[in-house]
Design a protein around this motif. Structure first.
Motif, PDB file in Angstrom:
ATOM      1  N   VAL A   1       0.688  -1.279   0.041  1.00  0.00           N
ATOM      2  CA  VAL A   1      -0.125  -0.019   0.162  1.00  0.00           C
ATOM      3  C   VAL A   1       0.688   1.415   0.263  1.00  0.00           C
ATOM      4  N   SER A   2       0.564   2.350  -0.567  1.00  0.00           N
ATOM      5  CA  SER A   2       1.097   3.853  -0.447  1.00  0.00           C
ATOM      6  C   SER A   2       1.374   4.415   0.942  1.00  0.00           C
ATOM      7  N   ASP A   3       0.063   4.261   1.564  1.00  0.00           N
ATOM      8  CA  ASP A   3       0.579   5.019   2.980  1.00  0.00           C
ATOM      9  C   ASP A   3      -0.755   4.508   4.157  1.00  0.00           C
ATOM     10  N   TYR A   4      -0.427   4.831   5.101  1.00  0.00           N
ATOM     11  CA  TYR A   4      -1.039   4.188   6.358  1.00  0.00           C
ATOM     12  C   TYR A   4      -2.734   4.302   6.184  1.00  0.00           C
ATOM     13  N   ALA A   5      -3.153   5.622   5.518  1.00  0.00           N
ATOM     14  CA  ALA A   5      -4.518   5.692   5.162  1.00  0.00           C
ATOM     15  C   ALA A   5      -5.170   4.811   4.013  1.00  0.00           C
ATOM     16  N   ALA A   6      -4.255   4.140   3.354  1.00  0.00           N
ATOM     17  CA  ALA A   6      -4.561   3.405   2.466  1.00  0.00           C
ATOM     18  C   ALA A   6      -4.811   1.995   2.857  1.00  0.00           C
ATOM     19  N   VAL A   7      -4.251   1.501   4.046  1.00  0.00           N
ATOM     20  CA  VAL A   7      -4.490   0.443   4.835  1.00  0.00           C
ATOM     21  C   VAL A   7      -5.948   0.339   5.330  1.00  0.00           C
ATOM     22  N   VAL A   8      -6.032   1.470   6.142  1.00  0.00           N
ATOM     23  CA  VAL A   8      -7.271   1.654   6.766  1.00  0.00           C
ATOM     24  C   VAL A   8      -8.404   1.516   5.983  1.00  0.00           C
ATOM     25  N   GLU A   9      -8.591   2.271   4.779  1.00  0.00           N
ATOM     26  CA  GLU A   9      -9.607   2.262   3.708  1.00  0.00           C
ATOM     27  C   GLU A   9      -9.653   0.826   2.900  1.00  0.00           C
TER      28      GLU A   9
ATOM     29  N   ALA B   1      -4.526  -7.210   8.259  1.00  0.00           N
ATOM     30  CA  ALA B   1      -3.265  -6.274   8.156  1.00  0.00           C
ATOM     31  C   ALA B   1      -2.609  -5.932   9.458  1.00  0.00           C
ATOM     32  N   TRP B   2      -1.221  -5.790   9.497  1.00  0.00           N
ATOM     33  CA  TRP B   2      -0.382  -5.348  10.321  1.00  0.00           C
ATOM     34  C   TRP B   2      -0.507  -4.025  10.735  1.00  0.00           C
ATOM     35  N   LEU B   3      -1.044  -3.592  11.838  1.00  0.00           N
ATOM     36  CA  LEU B   3      -1.461  -2.060  12.055  1.00  0.00           C
ATOM     37  C   LEU B   3      -0.534  -1.709  13.388  1.00  0.00           C
ATOM     38  N   GLY B   4      -0.383  -0.167  13.419  1.00  0.00           N
ATOM     39  CA  GLY B   4       0.110   0.261  14.658  1.00  0.00           C
ATOM     40  C   GLY B   4      -1.001   0.479  15.334  1.00  0.00           C
ATOM     41  N   GLY B   5      -1.025   0.892  16.793  1.00  0.00           N
ATOM     42  CA  GLY B   5      -2.165   1.119  17.692  1.00  0.00           C
ATOM     43  C   GLY B   5      -2.919   2.127  17.089  1.00  0.00           C
ATOM     44  N   PHE B   6      -2.302   3.412  16.451  1.00  0.00           N
ATOM     45  CA  PHE B   6      -3.203   4.388  16.284  1.00  0.00           C
ATOM     46  C   PHE B   6      -3.953   4.193  14.977  1.00  0.00           C
ATOM     47  N   THR B   7      -3.332   3.413  14.086  1.00  0.00           N
ATOM     48  CA  THR B   7      -3.904   2.924  12.689  1.00  0.00           C
ATOM     49  C   THR B   7      -5.042   2.223  13.100  1.00  0.00           C
ATOM     50  N   PHE B   8      -4.855   1.155  14.096  1.00  0.00           N
ATOM     51  CA  PHE B   8      -6.215   0.288  14.469  1.00  0.00           C
ATOM     52  C   PHE B   8      -7.220   0.934  14.925  1.00  0.00           C
ATOM     53  N   VAL B   9      -6.919   2.143  15.740  1.00  0.00           N
ATOM     54  CA  VAL B   9      -8.071   2.962  16.201  1.00  0.00           C
ATOM     55  C   VAL B   9      -8.728   3.574  15.096  1.00  0.00           C
ATOM     56  N   GLN B  10      -7.964   4.149  14.070  1.00  0.00           N
ATOM     57  CA  GLN B  10      -8.433   4.798  12.906  1.00  0.00           C
ATOM     58  C   GLN B  10      -9.388   3.762  12.166  1.00  0.00           C
ATOM     59  N   ALA B  11      -8.812   2.550  12.194  1.00  0.00           N
ATOM     60  CA  ALA B  11      -9.590   1.279  11.567  1.00  0.00           C
ATOM     61  C   ALA B  11     -11.080   1.005  12.116  1.00  0.00           C
ATOM     62  N   LYS B  12     -10.827   1.030  13.492  1.00  0.00           N
ATOM     63  CA  LYS B  12     -11.973   0.831  14.264  1.00  0.00           C
ATOM     64  C   LYS B  12     -13.024   1.621  14.106  1.00  0.00           C
ATOM     65  N   ILE B  13     -12.614   3.110  14.015  1.00  0.00           N
ATOM     66  CA  ILE B  13     -13.659   3.981  13.738  1.00  0.00           C
ATOM     67  C   ILE B  13     -14.229   4.088  12.411  1.00  0.00           C
ATOM     68  N   ARG B  14     -13.141   3.914  11.325  1.00  0.00           N
ATOM     69  CA  ARG B  14     -13.801   4.020   9.888  1.00  0.00           C
ATOM     70  C   ARG B  14     -14.579   2.727   9.438  1.00  0.00           C
TER      71      ARG B  14
ATOM     72  N   SER C   1       0.449   9.237  10.590  1.00  0.00           N
ATOM     73  CA  SER C   1      -0.619   8.483  11.307  1.00  0.00           C
ATOM     74  C   SER C   1       0.347   7.322  12.114  1.00  0.00           C
ATOM     75  N   SER C   2       1.498   7.511  12.449  1.00  0.00           N
ATOM     76  CA  SER C   2       2.410   6.558  13.112  1.00  0.00           C
ATOM     77  C   SER C   2       2.083   6.587  14.399  1.00  0.00           C
ATOM     78  N   THR C   3       1.829   5.548  15.158  1.00  0.00           N
ATOM     79  CA  THR C   3       1.648   5.568  16.785  1.00  0.00           C
ATOM     80  C   THR C   3       3.075   5.858  17.356  1.00  0.00           C
ATOM     81  N   SER C   4       4.035   5.028  16.936  1.00  0.00           N
ATOM     82  CA  SER C   4       5.272   5.169  17.550  1.00  0.00           C
ATOM     83  C   SER C   4       6.314   6.103  17.224  1.00  0.00           C
ATOM     84  N   GLY C   5       6.110   6.613  15.829  1.00  0.00           N
ATOM     85  CA  GLY C   5       6.701   7.567  15.407  1.00  0.00           C
ATOM     86  C   GLY C   5       6.233   8.855  15.163  1.00  0.00           C
ATOM     87  N   SER C   6       4.917   9.334  15.811  1.00  0.00           N
ATOM     88  CA  SER C   6       4.235  10.431  15.728  1.00  0.00           C
ATOM     89  C   SER C   6       3.424  10.626  16.871  1.00  0.00           C
ATOM     90  N   LEU C   7       2.207   9.805  17.179  1.00  0.00           N
ATOM     91  CA  LEU C   7       1.231  10.148  17.755  1.00  0.00           C
ATOM     92  C   LEU C   7       1.656  10.144  19.249  1.00  0.00           C
TER      93      LEU C   7
END
Length: 297
Positions: free
Chosen positions: A77-85, A95-108, A153-159
């Motif tokens: 995939v091209s970016d974090y958002a693409a995995v969620v979508e 999908a292998w997700l970071g904690g924040f990406t999982f939260v985004q996926a849960k909401i989406r 959108s990285s949990t460990s690299g940003s949030l």
């Protein structure tokens, strides 16, 4: 036409009607039953170089094919958002997700995405602040400096690093000279090593791997601070995946044994001592941090 001679014609017509019905269902947005799928489509957030993600997944993919009895395909995939979508639109099954990406996926996905397993290490994950400047010895020394996060959108690299910086009284947008986003953990180290940023932050696991592989010289780029622990990565399935497949997948991950040479190679590439069950509630703290940072509504 006799009854006997009409049978082949009727059978062919039934097959054609069935095929047309399936096509109409798909075009109308209706999903075919999950058990009709023969390929498990897997991806991962691009927190490292694409070639590295493929290398890490290859033996795991073969193992899962054997355990599930079905083909497993890795989908870059091209970016974090693409995995969620892609999870939300059924283009991915796992999908292998970071904690924040999982939260985004849960909401989406309106709460339907299911985290099934995490590495044991992910229950006490940390991020490392790094620099090549010997004058930077603490978080307070970052004020007025150029700084690099990973992907937005990285949990460990940003949030989470941002969350802990704010708790320490440091606002990146106000206190840093500039803020950059490298896009990936290994890229952040490259930014710092090349002088594109005076300091940066990345996840502890990637930092350890870069040091062990000799891709970074800790005498030149060094760690000067470490965050408190938090939950991070997990393997998540889309909510309407066949429950039998989900059960087999979960069992396959939990079955990985470091005493088994084949399994040991897989675990080493995943930088895991073993996999353990996880649940959505583990990431409530990350969701709170996302809301506090204004990244979630």
């Amino acid at each position: 036409m006799s009854i006997r001679s009409a049978r082949p014609f009727l059978a062919a017509r039934r097959r054609a009607v069935a095929g047309l019905s399936a096509a109409l269902l798909l075009s109308a947005g209706f999903a075919l039953p999950a058990h009709a799928e023969t390929v498990l489509r897997v991806s991962a957030i691009p927190d490292e170089a694409p070639t590295e993600l493929q290398r890490k997944f290859a033996p795991l993919g073969k193992y899962l094919e054997k355990e599930l009895g079905m083909k497993v395909s890795f989908v870059p995939v091209s970016d974090y958002a693409a995995v969620v979508e892609s999870l939300a639109t059924r283009k991915l099954d796992l999908a292998w997700l970071g904690g924040f990406t999982f939260v985004q996926a849960k909401i989406r996905t309106h709460g339907t995405a299911i985290p099934i397993v995490q590495r044991e290490e992910d229950a006490t994950f940390t991020s490392k602040f790094v620099t090549a400047d010997p004058a930077i010895k603490s978080l307070a020394d970052l004020k007025g400096k150029t700084f690099a996060f990973g992907a937005p959108s990285s949990t460990s690299g940003s949030l989470m690093p941002r969350y802990f910086l704010l708790q320490a009284g440091i606002n990146p947008e106000k206190d840093f000279k500039t803020v950059a986003f490298s896009g990936a953990h290994d890229a952040t180290v490259a930014f710092v090593a090349a002088g594109k940023a005076e300091a940066g932050v990345l996840n502890a696991s990637v930092w350890d791997k870069l040091v062990e592989s000799g891709k970074v010289d800790p005498a030149k780029v060094h760690v000067f601070a470490t965050t408190p622990t938090y939950y991070d990565y997990n393997w998540t399935v889309r909510g309407d995946l066949d429950p039998a497949v989900v059960k087999k997948l979960t069992a396959a991950f939990l079955k990985l044994d470091p005493k088994n040479p084949e399994h040991a190679e897989i675990l080493k590439l995943q930088r895991a001592s073993k996999f353990i069950p996880t649940k959505a509630e583990n990431y409530a703290g990350i969701e709170q941090a996302g809301k506090a940072a204004g990244l979630l509504k």
